[in-house]
Design a protein around this motif. Structure first.
Motif, PDB file in Angstrom:
ATOM      1  N   VAL A 129       0.793  -1.212   0.079  1.00  0.00           N
ATOM      2  CA  VAL A 129      -0.079   0.177   0.081  1.00  0.00           C
ATOM      3  C   VAL A 129       1.034   1.260  -0.018  1.00  0.00           C
ATOM      4  CG1 VAL A 129      -1.830  -1.120   1.067  1.00  0.00           C
ATOM      5  CG2 VAL A 129      -0.138  -0.227   2.604  1.00  0.00           C
ATOM      6  N   ILE A 130       0.419   2.277  -0.388  1.00  0.00           N
ATOM      7  CA  ILE A 130       1.083   3.712  -0.533  1.00  0.00           C
ATOM      8  C   ILE A 130       1.080   4.253   0.784  1.00  0.00           C
ATOM      9  CG2 ILE A 130       1.055   5.772  -1.669  1.00  0.00           C
ATOM     10  CD1 ILE A 130      -0.349   4.547  -4.099  1.00  0.00           C
TER      11      ILE A 130
ATOM     12  N   ASP B 167       5.452   9.222   1.452  1.00  0.00           N
ATOM     13  CA  ASP B 167       4.698   7.934   0.786  1.00  0.00           C
ATOM     14  C   ASP B 167       5.763   7.244   0.030  1.00  0.00           C
ATOM     15  OD1 ASP B 167       2.454   8.678   2.622  1.00  0.00           O
ATOM     16  OD2 ASP B 167       1.327   9.030   1.025  1.00  0.00           O
ATOM     17  N   ARG B 168       6.634   7.742  -0.438  1.00  0.00           N
ATOM     18  CA  ARG B 168       7.430   7.056  -1.542  1.00  0.00           C
ATOM     19  C   ARG B 168       8.481   6.555  -0.684  1.00  0.00           C
ATOM     20  NH1 ARG B 168       6.620  11.481  -5.027  1.00  0.00           N
ATOM     21  NH2 ARG B 168       8.876  12.177  -4.745  1.00  0.00           N
TER      22      ARG B 168
ATOM     23  N   PRO C 282      -5.028   3.991   2.407  1.00  0.00           N
ATOM     24  CA  PRO C 282      -5.487   2.372   2.032  1.00  0.00           C
ATOM     25  C   PRO C 282      -5.338   2.227   0.780  1.00  0.00           C
ATOM     26  CG  PRO C 282      -7.290   4.012   1.783  1.00  0.00           C
ATOM     27  CD  PRO C 282      -6.145   4.730   2.458  1.00  0.00           C
ATOM     28  N   HIS C 283      -4.539   3.047  -0.289  1.00  0.00           N
ATOM     29  CA  HIS C 283      -4.375   2.956  -1.620  1.00  0.00           C
ATOM     30  C   HIS C 283      -3.396   1.774  -2.077  1.00  0.00           C
ATOM     31  CE1 HIS C 283      -7.039   6.249  -2.281  1.00  0.00           C
ATOM     32  NE2 HIS C 283      -6.482   6.901  -1.454  1.00  0.00           N
ATOM     33  N   PHE C 284      -3.648   0.976  -2.746  1.00  0.00           N
ATOM     34  CA  PHE C 284      -2.677  -0.175  -3.052  1.00  0.00           C
ATOM     35  C   PHE C 284      -1.839   0.382  -4.334  1.00  0.00           C
ATOM     36  CE2 PHE C 284      -5.930  -2.874  -1.325  1.00  0.00           C
ATOM     37  CZ  PHE C 284      -5.030  -3.571  -0.610  1.00  0.00           C
ATOM     38  N   TRP C 285      -0.731  -0.032  -4.226  1.00  0.00           N
ATOM     39  CA  TRP C 285       0.319   0.446  -5.552  1.00  0.00           C
ATOM     40  C   TRP C 285      -0.226  -0.126  -6.983  1.00  0.00           C
ATOM     41  CZ3 TRP C 285       3.760   4.017  -4.989  1.00  0.00           C
ATOM     42  CH2 TRP C 285       4.470   4.351  -3.745  1.00  0.00           C
ATOM     43  N   ALA C 286      -0.846  -1.454  -6.590  1.00  0.00           N
ATOM     44  CA  ALA C 286      -1.464  -1.666  -7.905  1.00  0.00           C
ATOM     45  C   ALA C 286      -2.891  -1.184  -8.386  1.00  0.00           C
ATOM     46  CB  ALA C 286      -1.401  -3.312  -7.706  1.00  0.00           C
TER      47      ALA C 286
END
Length: 334
Positions: free
Chosen positions: A185-186, A216-217, A190-194
């Motif tokens: 996740v980023i 976040d990176r 909750p956002h997924f990298w995919a």
């Protein structure tokens, strides 16, 4: 279409796990000896019978792939699958003897809170036998099978799968145990990298944030002496040579790069097996094969996110939370 690797005709998948052990085994059985290869790009792998998958080796096809917990101790699992297959007269014929050919990779899940004091011999052989006996077209995801004890850097990991059909009509599927050294996740989620590859809200339907700020990176990974590994099987119904299966394995690692921050590091054993069940020939060989490699990487990225999305936390003090524990209210409901 089940959105599972079993959408590829010619294989079945089974799971078995031990809740007290907090570990398990996932087995993919092929209906017939199947062209296969692999690419081990992580720096700390635990594998068995990978050399025979190289294009210059004699064996034309294998009978099963095992994805398990237990680190190097879990490599006993392949023996359980061999026992299951031998009882059914399945194996590579050498004189009057049949040798089932079973390739395997294992994750490090030894510090997840489960009871690993199993005595003289680890239990993975029996778990693998049970998983092979359970094999079929449908199987559980998340905290199941080889993904039962899996974790990521900040969330519970698990077993994921996804499938797709290429423009040329070839079916491609991925099966993955997400025990990543890094994060799916980023930032804190909750956002997924995919997320850009998601289909049908299969892992929450949240999409990507507008931007990914520097914090976040920033890479995060499992600290201390604990290694980690993401292991996978990618399959297609295409007719491929072993050399093409090898190239497909290498290309599929792009799916890890798109779904994890980061992959193929010094302390992980990231390993991808590939299998071609040989149901559909390539038409335009170069174009069709390229489409398969693209679909394979995309399916694997989706399967990684899905494995984390479907997981449930282990019932131990200090266990990592599951994505659903923290972010279930954010799901789009699609």
């Amino acid at each position: 279409m089940r959105n599972l690797i079993t959408d590829v005709p010619g294989l079945r998948v089974g799971n078995a796990q031990d809740e007290a052990l907090a570990s398990g085994v996932t087995v993919a059985l092929f209906d017939t000896p199947t062209v296969a290869s692999c690419a081990v790009l992580g720096g700390a792998p635990a594998t068995r019978e990978t050399d025979l998958l190289e294009p210059d080796k004699m064996v034309p096809g294998i009978h099963a792939v095992v994805l398990s917990g237990g680190s190097a101790l879990g490599l006993d699992a392949a023996g359980g699958v061999q026992a299951f297959l031998r009882e059914r007269g399945i194996g590579f014929q050498v004189g009057n003897v049949r040798i089932p050919l079973v390739s395997q990779a294992a994750i490090f899940d030894m510090l997840n809170g489960g009871d690993k004091d199993w005595g003289r011999y680890p239990p993975y052989r029996e778990l693998a036998y049970e998983a092979a006996r359970n094999a079929g077209p449908d199987f559980a995801l998340g905290t199941a099978g080889g993904g039962y004890g899996a974790t990521t850097a900040n969330l519970k990991g698990g077993l994921g799968s996804a499938s797709a059909v290429t423009a040329s009509g070839h079916t491609v599927g991925a099966l993955v145990v997400v025990n990543a050294i890094a994060s799916a996740v980023i930032g804190n989620g909750p956002h997924f990298w995919a997320a850009a590859l998601e289909e049908g809200g299969e892992f929450g339907g949240l999409g990507l944030p507008g931007t990914v700020p520097p914090d976040d990176r920033r890479p995060v990974w499992k600290g201390g002496p604990q290694p980690a590994t993401t292991i996978a099987l990618v399959a297609t119904d295409a007719i491929l040579s072993k050399a093409q299966a090898k190239r497909l394995a290498v290309s599929s690692h792009g799916g890890l790069a798109r779904s994890l921050r980061f992959a193929n590091g010094l302390f992980d054993g990231d390993t991808i097996f590939t299998a071609a069940t040989g149901r559909k020939p390539l038409g335009d060989e170069a174009a069709d094969f390229t489409h398969i490699t693209v679909a394979a990487a995309d399916c694997l990225a989706r399967a990684v996110a899905r494995g984390v999305y479907e997981a449930a936390a282990l019932p131990f003090p200090g266990a990592l939370p599951a994505w659903r524990d923290l972010f279930a209210q954010n799901r789009s409901g699609r």
